[in-house]
Enzyme design. Structure first.
Site, PDB file in Angstrom:
ATOM      1  N   LYS A   1       0.863  -1.336  -0.100  1.00 20.87           N
ATOM      2  CA  LYS A   1       0.055   0.110   0.085  1.00 20.87           C
ATOM      3  C   LYS A   1       1.121   1.189  -0.165  1.00 20.87           C
ATOM      4  O   LYS A   1       0.583   2.308  -0.696  1.00 20.87           O
ATOM      5  CB  LYS A   1      -0.988   0.031   1.371  1.00 20.87           C
TER       6      LYS A   1
ATOM      7  N   GLU B   1      10.890  -4.690   4.099  1.00 28.02           N
ATOM      8  CA  GLU B   1      10.842  -5.819   3.833  1.00 28.02           C
ATOM      9  C   GLU B   1      10.285  -6.230   2.425  1.00 28.02           C
ATOM     10  O   GLU B   1      11.199  -6.827   1.412  1.00 28.02           O
ATOM     11  CB  GLU B   1       9.693  -6.816   4.592  1.00 28.02           C
TER      12      GLU B   1
ATOM     13  N   GLY C   1      -4.653  -2.260   5.244  1.00 26.89           N
ATOM     14  CA  GLY C   1      -3.805  -3.320   4.876  1.00 26.89           C
ATOM     15  C   GLY C   1      -4.452  -4.758   5.043  1.00 26.89           C
ATOM     16  O   GLY C   1      -4.669  -5.712   4.327  1.00 26.89           O
ATOM     17  N   ARG C   2      -4.817  -4.992   6.360  1.00 22.29           N
ATOM     18  CA  ARG C   2      -5.375  -6.274   6.726  1.00 22.29           C
ATOM     19  C   ARG C   2      -6.726  -6.593   6.496  1.00 22.29           C
ATOM     20  O   ARG C   2      -7.287  -7.710   6.681  1.00 22.29           O
ATOM     21  CB  ARG C   2      -5.258  -6.694   8.419  1.00 22.29           C
TER      22      ARG C   2
ATOM     23  N   GLU D   1      -3.948  -6.833  15.382  1.00 23.49           N
ATOM     24  CA  GLU D   1      -3.388  -5.519  15.040  1.00 23.49           C
ATOM     25  C   GLU D   1      -4.578  -4.819  15.204  1.00 23.49           C
ATOM     26  O   GLU D   1      -4.377  -3.537  15.293  1.00 23.49           O
ATOM     27  CB  GLU D   1      -2.819  -5.487  13.531  1.00 23.49           C
TER      28      GLU D   1
ATOM     29  N   HIS E   1      -3.086 -34.222  18.427  1.00 22.08           N
ATOM     30  CA  HIS E   1      -2.109 -34.800  18.892  1.00 22.08           C
ATOM     31  C   HIS E   1      -0.928 -33.962  19.322  1.00 22.08           C
ATOM     32  O   HIS E   1       0.251 -34.211  19.241  1.00 22.08           O
ATOM     33  CB  HIS E   1      -1.556 -35.706  17.732  1.00 22.08           C
TER      34      HIS E   1
ATOM     35  N   LYS F   1       9.722  -0.419  13.687  1.00 19.01           N
ATOM     36  CA  LYS F   1      10.395  -0.015  12.674  1.00 19.01           C
ATOM     37  C   LYS F   1      11.534   0.948  12.548  1.00 19.01           C
ATOM     38  O   LYS F   1      12.350   0.743  11.877  1.00 19.01           O
ATOM     39  CB  LYS F   1       9.192   0.085  11.703  1.00 19.01           C
TER      40      LYS F   1
HETATM   41  O1  F6P Z   1       3.448  -3.131   9.878  1.00 18.28           O
HETATM   42  C1  F6P Z   1       2.176  -3.081   9.833  1.00 18.28           C
HETATM   43  C2  F6P Z   1       1.673  -3.033   8.280  1.00 18.28           C
HETATM   44  O2  F6P Z   1       1.377  -1.708   8.204  1.00 18.28           O
HETATM   45  C3  F6P Z   1       0.449  -3.585   8.207  1.00 18.28           C
HETATM   46  O3  F6P Z   1      -0.824  -2.981   8.611  1.00 18.28           O
HETATM   47  C4  F6P Z   1       0.323  -3.714   6.584  1.00 18.28           C
HETATM   48  O4  F6P Z   1      -0.741  -4.721   6.376  1.00 18.28           O
HETATM   49  C5  F6P Z   1       1.748  -4.097   6.327  1.00 18.28           C
HETATM   50  O5  F6P Z   1       2.436  -3.366   7.143  1.00 18.28           O
HETATM   51  C6  F6P Z   1       2.154  -4.024   5.112  1.00 18.28           C
HETATM   52  O6  F6P Z   1       2.034  -2.381   4.412  1.00 18.28           O
HETATM   53  P1  F6P Z   1       2.152  -2.135   2.997  1.00 18.28           P
HETATM   54  O7  F6P Z   1       1.078  -2.780   2.364  1.00 18.28           O
HETATM   55  O8  F6P Z   1       2.301  -0.707   3.021  1.00 18.28           O
HETATM   56  O9  F6P Z   1       3.634  -2.589   2.567  1.00 18.28           O
END
Ligand code: F6P
Length: 522
Positions: free
Chosen positions: A208, A214, A268-269, A354, A385, A512
Site C-alpha cells: 500500500k 521487507e 492493509g489487513r 493488529e 496430537h 520499525k
Molecule cells: O507493519 C504493519 C503494516 O502496516 C500492516 O498493517 C500492513 O498490512 C503491512 O504493514 C504492509 O504494509 P504495506 O502494504 O504498506 O507494505
C-alpha cells in the site's frame, strides 16, 4: 455521525452483566445442554452456514444483556457509519471501506463526497482482464513464453490474506504456481528464487505504501536477479504493482499500465478484496475470486441488517467479550477441521490482534479493562496430537471456534467421516468431559481395578470448556468469503464494545523506527 464514545464498564448493561456473572459463573455446559431446545435456541442458520453456540457458559439472559450492551454502546449506528463511508478510522482520518469492495449494489458510497463505486468496478475489470491474459497464456514473458509462476511480494496484510486464500482454495487452482515472499530474511527469497525461471515468472509487488522495508528489499533482490538474464526493457512483462504510492512505483521502474490501485480507505489487513487479491485471481481465476467477494457481501448484508440476537458476527463477538472480560480468558483458539485452512489462524492473528490490541480508548485514555484477545490455533486433527491436551485438561480457560465442512472436496468419504467424528468428539469432550464415576467404571471394566486410586485423578476431564461450532456445507470460494467477512465483522463489533479504534496500528511503528536507526548505525 461520529462513533459514540462510551466506556463499556460504565453502562447499565455492564453492571447487569457483572451481577449476572456472579450469579451464573459456576454454571455447567452439561447441565445447560439438558434444557429443552437448547441447540435450536442457541444456533443461527444462514444459507450454507450453521453456527451452534449452545456449548457455552451462557443462558438466554446472558445473551439478552450482552445484546443490550451492544445497543447501549451504539453498535447499530457504528455499523451504519462504517458502511456509509464515514471517517471511523479517526486517528488516521480515513473511512474504512472494505465492504464497498465487495458490494454489488448500485447505491453510491461517498468518501469525501465522491462515489467510490466506479473506481472499484474499474479495478475489478482490470484484475479480470489481466488475470485472463496471464492464465490463458496470452501474456508472454521476454522470450515469448507464457507465465508459469507468480511471486507475490508483500508482508502483513499485503501477504497474509492472499496467501491464506490461495492456500485455502488450492482445490480450485489453475496451472500457475504461486509463491509468497514476505520475510526480509534473505533465505526466504533465496529459497523461492531456486524454484523460478526468469523467462516465465510474473512478480506482483504488493505494498500500500511502497515503503515497507521487507517488501522493497525483496522486490529489489528479485529485480536484480531478473536483470541477470533480462534487461530493464523486459521489466513491464514481468513486474506489476499494487499500491497507492504511484511515485515510488514509478521510481522502481514499473510501467504505469501495470499498476493496480489501492486506496487509503482500505486497511492493509482488510485488503484482500481489493487488487491486493490479484494473486488470488491469478491463482484460481477471476470467477472464483468474484465468488469469494460475493460470499463476503452476503455476510456484510447479514451483519448490517440482522437483529443482534440473530446476527452471527455480533453474537460471536459478544460471547468472546463475555469470556474475555468476565471469565478473564486471555486467548481464543481457532480450530479448522480442513487442511486447506491451515493458514487461517496466522491470517486472523494479524486481523484480530493488529486491530484490537489497543490499550487506549477512543478518548485517548488508558483503558482499565481487557481488550483484544490473543488468537491462535491450528488444523484438526493434527492439533489433537499436539496442543489439545492443555485445552482439555490444563488450567486455562480457552474458548474455541471449531470450523468444519459437511462435505469434503475430493470425496474420500471414509476420511471425511473420521475427520468429522473427531470434530464433534472434541467439541463434546471439551463441553461434557468425563466424571470420576465414569473413569471409575471404565477402569473397573478394563481390568485395571487395582490402579483406580492411582490413575483416577489423571483420567478425569472436568469439561465445561466452551466452543462455537461453525459448520459450512462445503469449502467453496463463496463460503470462504463468508467466513473471512464473519471474522472481520466480529473484530469491528468488539472494537466498538471496547471503545477502541480497530483500524489503526501505531503499535507496529516503534520497532520499525528503531530497526532503521540500528541499520544506519551499523
Ligand atoms: O507493519 C504493519 C503494516 O502496516 C500492516 O498493517 C500492513 O498490512 C503491512 O504493514 C504492509 O504494509 P504495506 O502494504 O504498506 O507494505
Amino acid at each position: 455521525m461520529a462513533l459514540k464514545n462510551i466506556n463499556p464498564t460504565t453502562t447499565n448493561s455492564w453492571k447487569e452483566l457483572t451481577n449476572h456473572f456472579n450469579y451464573v459463573k459456576d454454571i455447567n455446559i452439561k447441565d445447560l445442554s439438558k434444557e429443552l431446545n437448547r441447540k435450536e435456541d442457541f444456533s443461527i442458520e444462514f444459507e450454507d452456514l450453521l453456527v451452534d453456540f449452545s456449548k457455552n457458559r451462557i443462558t438466554k439472559k446472558t445473551i439478552a444483556i450482552l445484546v443490550e450492551l451492544a445497543k447501549e454502546v451504539g453498535l447499530k449506528e457504528a455499523i451504519e457509519s462504517q458502511f456509509n463511508g464515514e471517517v471511523i478510522n479517526v486517528t488516521e482520518g480515513r473511512a474504512v471501506m472494505h465492504t464497498a469492495l465487495r458490494s454489488t449494489s448500485d447505491t453510491p458510497v461517498l468518501v469525501e463526497g465522491k462515489n467510490i463505486k466506479p473506481q472499484i468496478q474499474s479495478a475489478l475489470r482490470k484484475i479480470k482482464s489481466f488475470s485472463n491474459k496471464v492464465i490463458s497464456g496470452k501474456w508472454k514473458g521476454y522470450t515469448g513464453k507464457s507465465i508459469t509462476d507468480i511471486v507475490n511480494i508483500g508482508i502483513g496484510g499485503s501477504d497474509l490474506g492472499p496467501d491464506m486464500i490461495v492456500e485455502s482454495l488450492q482445490f480450485y487452482k489453475n496451472q500457475l504456481t504461486t509463491h509468497f515472499v514476505s520475510n526480509v530474511d534473505g533465505d526466504h527469497v533465496s529459497e523461492i528464487i531456486k524454484k523460478l525461471n526468469p523467462e516465465t515468472t510474473l512478480f506482483v509487488i504488493v505494498s500500500k505504501t511502497f515503503t515497507t522495508q521487507e517488501t522493497i528489499t525483496n522486490a529489489e533482490t528479485l529485480k536484480n536477479w531478473f536483470l541477470k538474464s533480462a534487461t530493464i526493457f523486459d521489466i513491464p512483462k514481468h513486474f506489476v504493482a499494487v499500491s497507492t504510492n504511484l511515485e515510488a512505483v514509478d521510481n522502481f521502474g514499473i510501467d504505469k499500465n501495470n499498476v493496480f490501485p489501492m486506496w487509503d480507505w482500505v486497511g492493509g489487513r482488510f485488503s484482500l478484496w481489493s487488487a491486493v487479491g490479484l494473486s488470488i485471481s491469478l491463482s484460481v481465476g477471476f470467477d472464483h475470486y468474484k465468488a469469494l467477494l460475493e460470499g463476503a457481501e452476503e455476510m456484510d448484508l447479514h451483519f448490517r441488517n440482522e437483529d443482534f440476537d440473530k446476527n452471527i458476527p455480533v453474537i460471536l463477538a459478544l460471547i468472546s467479550v463475555w469470556y474475555n472480560n468476565f471469565y478473564k480468558a486471555e486467548t481464543e483458539a481457532v480450530l479448522p477441521y480442513s487442511q486447506y485452512l491451515k493458514k487461517l489462524p496466522d491470517y486472523l492473528q494479524q486481523a484480530v490482534m493488529e486491530s484490537n490490541g489497543k490499550g487506549v480508548d477512543r478518548n485517548g485514555n488508558k483503558v482499565d479493562y481487557q481488550t483484544g484477545t490473543i488468537v491462535w490455533g491450528s488444523t484438526g486433527t493434527n492439533m489433537q496430537h499436539a496442543f489439545m491436551q492443555l485445552v482439555h485438561q490444563g488450567t486455562k480457560l480457552i474458548p474455541a471456534d471449531f470450523i468444519g465442512y459437511k462435505e469434503s472436496l475430493y470425496g474420500l468419504t471414509d476420511h471425511h467421516k473420521k475427520l468429522m467424528s473427531n470434530f464433534y468428539g472434541q467439541i463434546e469432550a471439551l463441553a461434557f468431559g468425563k466424571t470420576k464415576e465414569e473413569v471409575h467404571l471404565e477402569l473397573k471394566f478394563s481390568g485395571d481395578e487395582d490402579k483406580i486410586n492411582q490413575l483416577l485423578p489423571f483420567k478425569v476431564f472436568e469439561g465445561n470448556r466452551p466452543s462455537n461450532t461453525i459448520l459450512f456445507n462445503k469449502l467453496t470460494p463463496r463460503s470462504l468469503g463468508k467466513l473471512v467477512a464473519l471474522y472481520e465483522h466480529k473484530i469491528y463489533t468488539q472494537g466498538i464494545l471496547w471503545n477502541i479504534f480497530s483500524y489503526d496500528q501505531f503499535g507496529v511503528e516503534l520497532g520499525k523506527e528503531l530497526a532503521k536507526k540500528l541499520l544506519k548505525a551499523q
